[in-house]
Motif scaffolding. Structure first.
Motif, PDB file in Angstrom:
ATOM      1  N   PRO B 197       0.498   5.333 -11.314  1.00 20.79           N
ATOM      2  CA  PRO B 197       0.503   6.463 -10.554  1.00 20.79           C
ATOM      3  C   PRO B 197       0.198   6.408  -9.239  1.00 20.79           C
ATOM      4  O   PRO B 197      -0.531   5.261  -8.772  1.00 20.79           O
ATOM      5  CB  PRO B 197      -0.629   7.257 -11.431  1.00 20.79           C
ATOM      6  CG  PRO B 197      -0.885   6.311 -12.473  1.00 20.79           C
ATOM      7  CD  PRO B 197      -0.499   5.011 -12.455  1.00 20.79           C
ATOM      8  N   PHE B 198       0.603   7.291  -8.479  1.00 17.74           N
ATOM      9  CA  PHE B 198       0.525   7.102  -6.934  1.00 17.74           C
ATOM     10  C   PHE B 198      -0.880   7.187  -6.228  1.00 17.74           C
ATOM     11  O   PHE B 198      -1.316   6.163  -5.420  1.00 17.74           O
ATOM     12  CB  PHE B 198       1.186   8.268  -6.147  1.00 17.74           C
ATOM     13  CG  PHE B 198       1.056   8.125  -4.621  1.00 17.74           C
ATOM     14  CD1 PHE B 198       1.558   7.179  -3.917  1.00 17.74           C
ATOM     15  CD2 PHE B 198       0.366   9.146  -3.833  1.00 17.74           C
ATOM     16  CE1 PHE B 198       1.436   6.998  -2.633  1.00 17.74           C
ATOM     17  CE2 PHE B 198       0.016   9.013  -2.457  1.00 17.74           C
ATOM     18  CZ  PHE B 198       0.626   8.104  -1.877  1.00 17.74           C
ATOM     19  N   GLN B 199      -1.822   7.909  -7.081  1.00 15.04           N
ATOM     20  CA  GLN B 199      -3.182   7.959  -6.592  1.00 15.04           C
ATOM     21  C   GLN B 199      -3.938   6.510  -6.538  1.00 15.04           C
ATOM     22  O   GLN B 199      -4.398   6.106  -5.760  1.00 15.04           O
ATOM     23  CB  GLN B 199      -4.099   9.109  -7.317  1.00 15.04           C
ATOM     24  CG  GLN B 199      -3.516  10.437  -7.021  1.00 15.04           C
ATOM     25  CD  GLN B 199      -2.679  10.902  -8.043  1.00 15.04           C
ATOM     26  OE1 GLN B 199      -1.690  10.140  -8.614  1.00 15.04           O
ATOM     27  NE2 GLN B 199      -2.827  12.218  -8.365  1.00 15.04           N
ATOM     28  N   ILE B 200      -3.834   5.901  -7.886  1.00 16.23           N
ATOM     29  CA  ILE B 200      -4.207   4.553  -8.269  1.00 16.23           C
ATOM     30  C   ILE B 200      -3.889   3.511  -7.346  1.00 16.23           C
ATOM     31  O   ILE B 200      -4.802   2.767  -6.853  1.00 16.23           O
ATOM     32  CB  ILE B 200      -4.002   4.055  -9.539  1.00 16.23           C
ATOM     33  CG1 ILE B 200      -4.408   5.463 -10.703  1.00 16.23           C
ATOM     34  CG2 ILE B 200      -4.754   2.951 -10.124  1.00 16.23           C
ATOM     35  CD1 ILE B 200      -5.682   5.652 -10.809  1.00 16.23           C
ATOM     36  N   LYS B 201      -2.429   3.807  -7.157  1.00  8.72           N
ATOM     37  CA  LYS B 201      -2.029   2.768  -6.091  1.00  8.72           C
ATOM     38  C   LYS B 201      -2.447   2.624  -4.785  1.00  8.72           C
ATOM     39  O   LYS B 201      -2.949   1.842  -4.215  1.00  8.72           O
ATOM     40  CB  LYS B 201      -0.530   2.842  -5.988  1.00  8.72           C
ATOM     41  CG  LYS B 201       0.377   1.737  -6.468  1.00  8.72           C
ATOM     42  CD  LYS B 201       1.964   1.823  -6.253  1.00  8.72           C
ATOM     43  CE  LYS B 201       2.613   2.894  -5.547  1.00  8.72           C
ATOM     44  NZ  LYS B 201       4.161   2.814  -5.811  1.00  8.72           N
ATOM     45  N   LEU B 202      -2.545   4.172  -4.375  1.00  7.39           N
ATOM     46  CA  LEU B 202      -3.398   4.345  -3.221  1.00  7.39           C
ATOM     47  C   LEU B 202      -4.717   3.842  -2.923  1.00  7.39           C
ATOM     48  O   LEU B 202      -5.317   3.162  -2.116  1.00  7.39           O
ATOM     49  CB  LEU B 202      -3.285   5.774  -2.865  1.00  7.39           C
ATOM     50  CG  LEU B 202      -3.817   6.183  -1.187  1.00  7.39           C
ATOM     51  CD1 LEU B 202      -2.541   5.662  -0.273  1.00  7.39           C
ATOM     52  CD2 LEU B 202      -3.919   7.758  -1.234  1.00  7.39           C
ATOM     53  N   LEU B 203      -5.529   4.224  -3.921  1.00  9.71           N
ATOM     54  CA  LEU B 203      -7.080   3.978  -4.046  1.00  9.71           C
ATOM     55  C   LEU B 203      -7.069   2.121  -4.081  1.00  9.71           C
ATOM     56  O   LEU B 203      -7.963   1.690  -3.301  1.00  9.71           O
ATOM     57  CB  LEU B 203      -7.544   4.403  -5.436  1.00  9.71           C
ATOM     58  CG  LEU B 203      -9.102   3.914  -5.358  1.00  9.71           C
ATOM     59  CD1 LEU B 203      -9.948   4.598  -4.480  1.00  9.71           C
ATOM     60  CD2 LEU B 203      -9.719   4.453  -6.940  1.00  9.71           C
ATOM     61  N   ILE B 204      -6.175   1.642  -4.718  1.00  8.47           N
ATOM     62  CA  ILE B 204      -6.497  -0.050  -4.939  1.00  8.47           C
ATOM     63  C   ILE B 204      -6.124  -0.297  -3.402  1.00  8.47           C
ATOM     64  O   ILE B 204      -6.720  -1.395  -3.087  1.00  8.47           O
ATOM     65  CB  ILE B 204      -5.592  -0.336  -5.950  1.00  8.47           C
ATOM     66  CG1 ILE B 204      -6.129  -0.193  -7.385  1.00  8.47           C
ATOM     67  CG2 ILE B 204      -5.492  -1.945  -5.881  1.00  8.47           C
ATOM     68  CD1 ILE B 204      -5.062  -0.527  -8.321  1.00  8.47           C
ATOM     69  N   SER B 205      -4.966   0.063  -2.953  1.00  7.95           N
ATOM     70  CA  SER B 205      -4.501  -0.322  -1.618  1.00  7.95           C
ATOM     71  C   SER B 205      -5.872  -0.222  -0.484  1.00  7.95           C
ATOM     72  O   SER B 205      -5.846  -1.119   0.496  1.00  7.95           O
ATOM     73  CB  SER B 205      -3.294   0.285  -1.215  1.00  7.95           C
ATOM     74  OG  SER B 205      -2.458   0.114  -2.310  1.00  7.95           O
ATOM     75  N   ILE B 206      -6.287   0.754  -0.797  1.00  5.99           N
ATOM     76  CA  ILE B 206      -7.451   1.029   0.356  1.00  5.99           C
ATOM     77  C   ILE B 206      -8.419   0.400   0.293  1.00  5.99           C
ATOM     78  O   ILE B 206      -9.077  -0.411   1.200  1.00  5.99           O
ATOM     79  CB  ILE B 206      -7.773   2.694   0.464  1.00  5.99           C
ATOM     80  CG1 ILE B 206      -7.003   3.622   0.859  1.00  5.99           C
ATOM     81  CG2 ILE B 206      -9.028   2.911   1.133  1.00  5.99           C
ATOM     82  CD1 ILE B 206      -7.078   4.898   0.716  1.00  5.99           C
ATOM     83  N   LEU B 207      -8.943   0.052  -1.256  1.00  6.59           N
ATOM     84  CA  LEU B 207     -10.022  -0.926  -1.381  1.00  6.59           C
ATOM     85  C   LEU B 207      -9.569  -2.204  -1.070  1.00  6.59           C
ATOM     86  O   LEU B 207     -10.560  -2.963  -0.336  1.00  6.59           O
ATOM     87  CB  LEU B 207     -10.310  -0.856  -2.884  1.00  6.59           C
ATOM     88  CG  LEU B 207     -10.866   0.412  -3.648  1.00  6.59           C
ATOM     89  CD1 LEU B 207     -10.987   0.031  -5.048  1.00  6.59           C
ATOM     90  CD2 LEU B 207     -12.282   0.720  -3.025  1.00  6.59           C
ATOM     91  N   LEU B 208      -8.458  -2.503  -1.111  1.00  2.00           N
ATOM     92  CA  LEU B 208      -8.221  -4.221  -0.613  1.00  2.00           C
ATOM     93  C   LEU B 208      -8.044  -3.980   0.752  1.00  2.00           C
ATOM     94  O   LEU B 208      -8.620  -5.003   1.383  1.00  2.00           O
ATOM     95  CB  LEU B 208      -6.892  -4.288  -1.414  1.00  2.00           C
ATOM     96  CG  LEU B 208      -6.512  -4.782  -2.742  1.00  2.00           C
ATOM     97  CD1 LEU B 208      -5.241  -5.122  -3.021  1.00  2.00           C
ATOM     98  CD2 LEU B 208      -7.545  -6.038  -2.977  1.00  2.00           C
ATOM     99  N   LEU B 209      -7.636  -3.008   1.441  1.00  5.20           N
ATOM    100  CA  LEU B 209      -7.386  -2.963   2.893  1.00  5.20           C
ATOM    101  C   LEU B 209      -8.953  -3.002   3.683  1.00  5.20           C
ATOM    102  O   LEU B 209      -9.214  -3.744   4.382  1.00  5.20           O
ATOM    103  CB  LEU B 209      -6.686  -1.768   3.451  1.00  5.20           C
ATOM    104  CG  LEU B 209      -6.714  -1.702   4.811  1.00  5.20           C
ATOM    105  CD1 LEU B 209      -5.811  -2.692   5.493  1.00  5.20           C
ATOM    106  CD2 LEU B 209      -6.142  -0.363   5.231  1.00  5.20           C
ATOM    107  N   ILE B 210      -9.964  -2.200   2.892  1.00  2.00           N
ATOM    108  CA  ILE B 210     -11.324  -2.431   3.421  1.00  2.00           C
ATOM    109  C   ILE B 210     -12.026  -3.440   3.151  1.00  2.00           C
ATOM    110  O   ILE B 210     -12.607  -4.386   4.087  1.00  2.00           O
ATOM    111  CB  ILE B 210     -12.282  -1.272   3.010  1.00  2.00           C
ATOM    112  CG1 ILE B 210     -11.418   0.199   3.520  1.00  2.00           C
ATOM    113  CG2 ILE B 210     -13.487  -1.296   3.306  1.00  2.00           C
ATOM    114  CD1 ILE B 210     -12.177   1.367   2.793  1.00  2.00           C
ATOM    115  N   GLY B 211     -11.840  -4.337   1.969  1.00  2.45           N
ATOM    116  CA  GLY B 211     -12.370  -5.439   1.540  1.00  2.45           C
ATOM    117  C   GLY B 211     -11.894  -6.950   2.187  1.00  2.45           C
ATOM    118  O   GLY B 211     -12.813  -7.418   2.754  1.00  2.45           O
TER     119      GLY B 211
END
Lengths: 235, 474
Positions: B197-211
Motif C-alpha cells: 500500500p502507498f502509505q506503507i511504501k512512503l513510510l518505509i522510504s522516509i524511514l530509510l531516507l532519514i536513517g
C-alpha cells in the motif's frame, strides 16, 4: 556549557523524534497487517528439523543467521574495546565505601551457584531456553558481584584476555573450516544426526559455537564491568 | 576464492591481536598491512576471474545470508581495500615519529571499519546490512574520539548520538519491511515492494531516507559532520571521506534502485542533493580551520554524488562513480599531506599554509584541490562534466545553475588556500617529507592526472557497473 546545551538539545530532540516514531509505528502496525503471507521465519522453522536441534531459536541465531551473530559479537568486541580505551588511564576503584558483611558472605555463597547456572545455560543452549548470550551475561554478573563486594579484588586480566581471544579466533576458524570443507562459510560441517535429537551432543557445530559465543560474551561483559568500576571520579 | 574472506579475515585479525602482541611491538602493524595487501590481491583475483559470484553463508538464500559480488560492488570493495592499504603503508612510516597511543587497538578499529564497509557493500540481506551499519558506526565513533582531547571527545559523542538515532530509523524500516513482506532478502523485498500500500511504501522510504540521510551526510542531517572532522585525527579523516561515506552512499542507492526502480522520489532527491551541495559550499566559505573546511568540501562532493545517483540513469550513475573515485583519491592526498603539516606546525588554521615550506606538499595539495574543483585534465573534471551533461539531457536547468554556482563558491576558498601557499614569503624551515610518504602522495596525484587525462581507461568498466547497479542484481 554551549556544547553541553547543544548536546542535550540534540538528545532531547532525538528522544522526541523516536517517541513520535514509535507511536505512529504502533498505530500503523495495529491497522492492517496481512497475516496470510509466508514469512522467512516459517521457512526457517521447517528447515530446523534437518539440524536435529531441540531449541529452534538457537538454530536460527547460531546457524541460519550465524553471520549476524558473528557480527554482533564483533559489535560487542569493539564496544568493550571502546570502553577500555576511553576509561583506561584510571586505576582507582569508584566504590569508596567498604561493602558490609552481609554482601561479602552472600556473594561468596552465590558466586559458585551463579557461575554453575551460567555455564549450564551456556552449554544446554541448544536443548533448553537460554544460550551463549544469556549464559555469558550471567557469568559476567557473578564477576560483578565479586567486584562490588570486594573492592580490592583484581580480576586476572590475562586469563580473561586469553579466553576472549580463544573464543573469538575459534569462532572465525569454525566458519573458515566450513568454507574449506564444503565451500560455505559457517557451514555445519559436523553433519548433525537426527537420531541424536535432544542429546547433549547433537546439532553438529551449533552447541560448540554457542558455547564459544558464551565465553566471548562473558569475557567482554566482564571487561566492560571492570572498566566501568575502575573509573576514578576526576574525569 | 571466497568473498566472505573480506569480512572473515579482518575479524580474525581483530580477535587475535592479543596473540600477535606476543610477537613484538611491530607484529600487529605488519600483519595488518599484509592482510590488507592479501585482500587487495583477493579483490583483483575476483575481478580477473569472473567479476560476478554469489557466496552462500550457512544456508542458501533467500532464507540465508549471501554475499553478491558484481562489477559494481567489486569496484567499491577494491576502492576500500586499496584506500586502507595505502593508509596502512602511509601510517607505517608515520608511526615511528608520532604513533597513536595503544596502537594495536587502532589497527583493530581500522580493520573492523574495513570489514564492515565491505560487508555493507556485498551483503544482500537487509538485517545483515544493519549489523554492518552498526559495526562501521561504532568503530568510526571510537576512531573519531581516539585522541581523547576535548574536541575529539566532542566529535565522538556527536557521532555516537547521531549514529544511534540513524540506526533507530533504519531498524524501524527493517521491522516494517519484515512485517509486510516477510523476508529480509533484498531480491525478494524488491519483488514485493511495489505491491505494498502507498502509505506503507512512503513510510518505509522516509524511514530509510532519514536513517541513511545521517550517514550519507545530506542537508538537514549533516550538522555533525564538520565537528567530527575537526575533532578526529587528520589521518582518520581520510578514511571517513574515502571509505565510510562512500559505503553508505552505495548501500542507500542500491536499496533505492531495488525498491523504487521507477524513480518515484527522484526529483525530490535531486533537488535535495543540489541544495545540500550549495549549502555545504556556502558554509565552507567562512571556515578558517582547515579540517572543517575540507569537511564542508567533502559534504559538497558527496552531495554532488548524491544528485548524480538520484538521477537514476546509467550515464549519471557512471558520472557518480567517477566522482566517487576522484574524490576518494583527492581527499586521501589532502588529508595525508595535512597530517604531515599538522605534525610540523601543530596548528590547522588555514593561515598555517602561509608558512608552509615544502614545494612538494604545496604541489600535492594544489593538484588535489584542482581535481576536487573539476578543472580539465584532472580526475574531478570527467565526473562533473558527465553529471552536468546528463542533467542537461533531462532539461534540469535550475539544478545545473545551482551546481555551477556551488562550484564557483568552492573555487573561491580553494584559490584562497592556493594564494596562502604560493604568495607568502614568511616561510619556516624546510618541512622534510620521507621518501615513503613522497612516493604515496606522488602516486595519488599521478592517479588523479591519469584518470583526468585518460578517462577512457575506466569509462567502459564504470558504464557496465552503472548498468548493473541500475538493473539491481541482488
Amino acid at each position: 556549557m554551549s556544547i553541553k546545551r547543544s548536546l542535550s538539545t540534540l538528545t532531547l530532540s532525538g528522544f522526541t523524534l523516536s517517541a513520535l516514531l514509535i507511536l505512529s509505528f504502533i498505530n500503523i502496525l495495529l491497522q492492517n497487517v496481512a497475516t496470510n503471507i509466508e514469512r522467512a521465519g516459517d521457512g526457517l522453522l521447517k528447515l530446523n528439523s534437518s539440524e536435529g536441534v531441540a531449541n529452534v531459536v538457537t538454530t536460527v541465531v547460531v546457524y541460519f543467521r550465524g553471520f549476524d551473530t558473528l557480527g554482533e559479537i564483533a559489535v560487542l568486541f569493539i564496544a568493550s574495546l571502546g570502553v577500555g580505551l576511553m576509561l583506561e588511564r584510571n586505576t582507582e576503584c569508584t566504590i569508596k565505601v567498604q561493602s558490609n558483611f552481609m554482601l561479602q558472605s552472600a556473594s561468596k555463597l552465590l558466586f559458585p551457584i551463579i557461575i554453575i547456572f551460567g555455564l549450564y545455560v551456556m552449554i544446554y543452549g541448544h536443548l533448553s531456553p537460554g544460550g551463549g548470550f544469556q549464559g555469558g551475561v550471567l557469568v559476567a554478573s557473578a564477576v560483578l558481584l565479586l567486584l562490588i563486594s570486594n573492592k580490592d579484588l583484581e580480576v586476572p586480566h590475562a586469563v580473561i584476555s586469553a579466553l576472549e581471544t580463544l573464543a573469538g579466533v575459534s569462532y572465525v576458524l569454525i566458519g573458515l573450516m566450513g568454507l574449506l570443507l564444503s565451500d560455505v562459510f559457517l557451514f555445519n560441517f559436523l553433519s548433525p544426526n537426527i537420531a541424536d535429537f535432544g542429546l547433549l551432543l547433537s546439532g553438529g557445530i551449533i552447541p560448540i559455537v554457542y558455547i564459544i559465543v558464551g565465553i566471548k560474551v562473558g569475557s567482554e561483559m566482564g571487561f566492560i564491568v571492570q572498566n566501568l568500576l575502575k573509573r576514578s571520579d576526576d574525569v | 576464492m571466497s568473498s566472505v574472506l573480506f569480512v572473515a579475515l579482518p575479524l580474525l585479525f581483530g580477535f587475535s591481536t592479543p596473540i600477535l602482541g606476543y610477537f613484538g611491538k611491530n607484529a600487529v602493524a605488519y600483519v595488518s598491512t599484509l592482510m590488507q595487501l592479501f585482500l587487495l590481491y583477493l579483490g583483483f583475483d575476483l575481478l580477473l576471474n569472473e567479476g560476478f559470484s554469489i557466496e552462500l553463508i550457512s544456508i542458501a538464500p533467500p532464507l540465508g545470508i549471501s554475499f553478491v559480488v558484481t562489477k559494481v560492488s567489486l569496484l567499491f570493495v577494491l576502492l576500500f581495500t586499496s584506500v586502507m592499504t595505502l593508509f596502512s603503508l602511509y601510517y607505517l612510516s608515520y608511526r615511528s615519529e608520532k604513533p597513536y597511543r595503544d596502537e594495536s587497538k587502532f589497527f583493530i578499529l581500522i580493520n573492523m571499519l574495513l570489514a564492515a564497509s565491505i560487508g555493507l557493500v556485498l551483503s544482500s540481506d537487509i538485517f545483515n546490512i544493519y549489523v554492518f551499519f552498526e559495526i562501521a558506526g561504532i568503530s568510526a565513533y571510537i576512531l573519531s574520539a581516539y585522541e581523547k582531547s576535548s574536541s575529539a571527545l566532542e566529535a565522538g559523542i556527536k557521532y555516537l548520538i547521531t549514529g544511534a538515532v540513524a540506526s533507530i530509523f533504519l531498524i524501524f524500516a527493517i521491522v516494517l519491511i519484515y512485517i509486510y513482506i516477510g523476508s529480509l532478502n533484498l531480491g525478494i523485498i524488491a519483488q514485493h515492494f511495489e505491491l505494498l500500500p502507498f502509505q506503507i511504501k512512503l513510510l518505509i522510504s522516509i524511514l530509510l531516507l532519514i536513517g541513511f540521510g545521517f550517514k550519507v551526510e545530506i542537508f538537514p542531517l549533516n550538522f555533525w559532520v564538520s565537528d567530527v572532522y575537526q575533532g578526529s585525527s587528520t589521518l582518520v579523516n581520510a578514511l571517513f571521506s574515502a571509505i565510510v561515506v562512500k559505503a553508505y552512499l552505495f548501500v542507500f542507492f542500491h536499496l533505492l534502485y531495488l525498491f523504487l526502480p521507477h524513480g518515484e522520489f527522484s526529483l525530490f532527491l535531486i533537488y535535495l542533493g543540489a541544495f545540500s551541495m550549495l549549502a555545504a559550499e556556502v558554509a565552507g566559505l567562512r571556515q578558517s580551520h582547515l579540517k572543517r573546511l575540507f569537511a564542508y568540501s567533502s559534504l559538497g562532493q558527496v552531495a554532488l554524488v548524491f544528485t548524480a545517483f538520484a538521477l537514476q540513469n546509467t550515464q549519471a550513475i557512471q558520472a557518480a562513480l567517477f566522482i566517487v573515485l576522484a574524490h576518494s583519491v583527492a581527499k586521501m592526498g589532502i588529508f595525508f599531506a595535512l597530517a604531515l603539516i599538522e605534525k610540523e606546525h601543530e596548528s590547522m588554521e588555514s593561515e598555517t599554509l602561509k608558512s608552509l615550506n615544502s614545494p612538494f606538499l604545496r604541489v600535492i595539495l594544489l593538484i588535489s584541490m584542482l581535481s576536487l574543483l573539476g578543472i580539465p585534465l584532472f580526475a574531478g573534471f570527467v565526473g562533473k562534466l558527465l553529471v552536468l551533461k546528463s542533467l542537461a539531457l533531462e532539461g534540469m536547468l535550475p539544478i545545473i545553475m545551482m551546481i555551477i554556482l556551488a562550484s564557483l563558491i568552492e573555487a573561491v576558498y580553494y584559490f584562497k588556500l592556493a594564494g596562502y601557499m604560493f604568495t607568502s614569503d614568511k616561510r619556516r624551515d624546510v618541512l622534510k617529507v620521507t621518501w615513503a610518504h613522497k612516493t604515496i602522495l606522488a602516486f595519488l596525484s599521478l592517479l588523479l592526472l591519469i584518470i583526468g587525462m585518460a578517462p577512457f581507461l575506466l569509462s567502459e568498466y564504470l558504464f557496465e557497473a552503472s548498468k548493473l547497479m541500475l538493473g539491481g542484481v541482488s
